[in-house]
Write a protein that holds these residues in place. Structure first.
Motif, PDB file in Angstrom:
ATOM      1  N   GLN A 162       0.839  -1.193   0.000  1.00  0.00           N
ATOM      2  CA  GLN A 162       0.000   0.000   0.000  1.00  0.00           C
ATOM      3  C   GLN A 162       0.878   1.248   0.000  1.00  0.00           C
ATOM      4  OE1 GLN A 162      -2.260  -1.597   3.482  1.00  0.00           O
ATOM      5  NE2 GLN A 162      -4.015  -0.729   2.378  1.00  0.00           N
ATOM      6  N   PRO A 163       0.337   2.359  -0.494  1.00  0.00           N
ATOM      7  CA  PRO A 163       1.105   3.612  -0.483  1.00  0.00           C
ATOM      8  C   PRO A 163       1.514   3.993   0.943  1.00  0.00           C
ATOM      9  CG  PRO A 163      -0.891   3.848  -1.801  1.00  0.00           C
ATOM     10  CD  PRO A 163      -0.977   2.518  -1.089  1.00  0.00           C
ATOM     11  N   ASP A 164       2.664   4.626   1.051  1.00  0.00           N
ATOM     12  CA  ASP A 164       3.171   5.113   2.346  1.00  0.00           C
ATOM     13  C   ASP A 164       3.151   4.019   3.406  1.00  0.00           C
ATOM     14  OD1 ASP A 164       3.579   7.740   1.347  1.00  0.00           O
ATOM     15  OD2 ASP A 164       1.456   8.175   1.659  1.00  0.00           O
ATOM     16  N   TRP A 165       3.603   2.833   3.044  1.00  0.00           N
ATOM     17  CA  TRP A 165       3.499   1.666   3.922  1.00  0.00           C
ATOM     18  C   TRP A 165       4.277   1.795   5.224  1.00  0.00           C
ATOM     19  CZ3 TRP A 165       7.639  -1.533   5.132  1.00  0.00           C
ATOM     20  CH2 TRP A 165       8.792  -1.375   4.362  1.00  0.00           C
ATOM     21  N   LYS A 192       4.217   4.627   7.023  1.00  0.00           N
ATOM     22  CA  LYS A 192       3.546   5.691   7.773  1.00  0.00           C
ATOM     23  C   LYS A 192       2.258   5.141   8.368  1.00  0.00           C
ATOM     24  CE  LYS A 192       1.615  10.265   7.266  1.00  0.00           C
ATOM     25  NZ  LYS A 192       1.084  11.239   6.314  1.00  0.00           N
TER      26      LYS A 192
END
Length: 93
Positions: A4-7, A9
């Protein structure tokens, strides 16, 4: 396998998004036993109390199917990551 994006954060609920399963993620840091347990029984099986959105797949996939998925993921790793994970699995790290 991109995750997933920005994994790295945390989400508003405090959980981390799914990491990629390639060399840029951390799947290869785990031994075969740990990976099997995580997929089959959930992440809490190796990290008690850790909250994640990833479900356990025991009721969905057989152990042979899980092993096949993990074997496929490993084919995408570069030699260094594959070697590290293999050594981890053999108890050499």
């Amino acid at each position: 396998m991109q995750g997933q994006p920005d994994w790295m954060k945390r989400l508003p609920n405090g959980r981390l998004p799914a990491p990629p399963h390639d060399a840029s993620g951390h799947t290869w840091h785990h031994s075969d036993d740990q990976l099997m347990r995580i997929v089959r029984d959930g992440l809490a099986s190796i990290a008690p109390g850790y909250e994640t959105d990833m479900p356990a797949f025991r009721a969905v996939l057989t152990e042979a199917e899980i092993r096949s998925v993990l074997d496929y993921i490993k084919t995408t790793w570069p030699d260094r990551e594959r070697g590290y994970q293999e050594a981890r699995s053999e108890g050499n790290l």
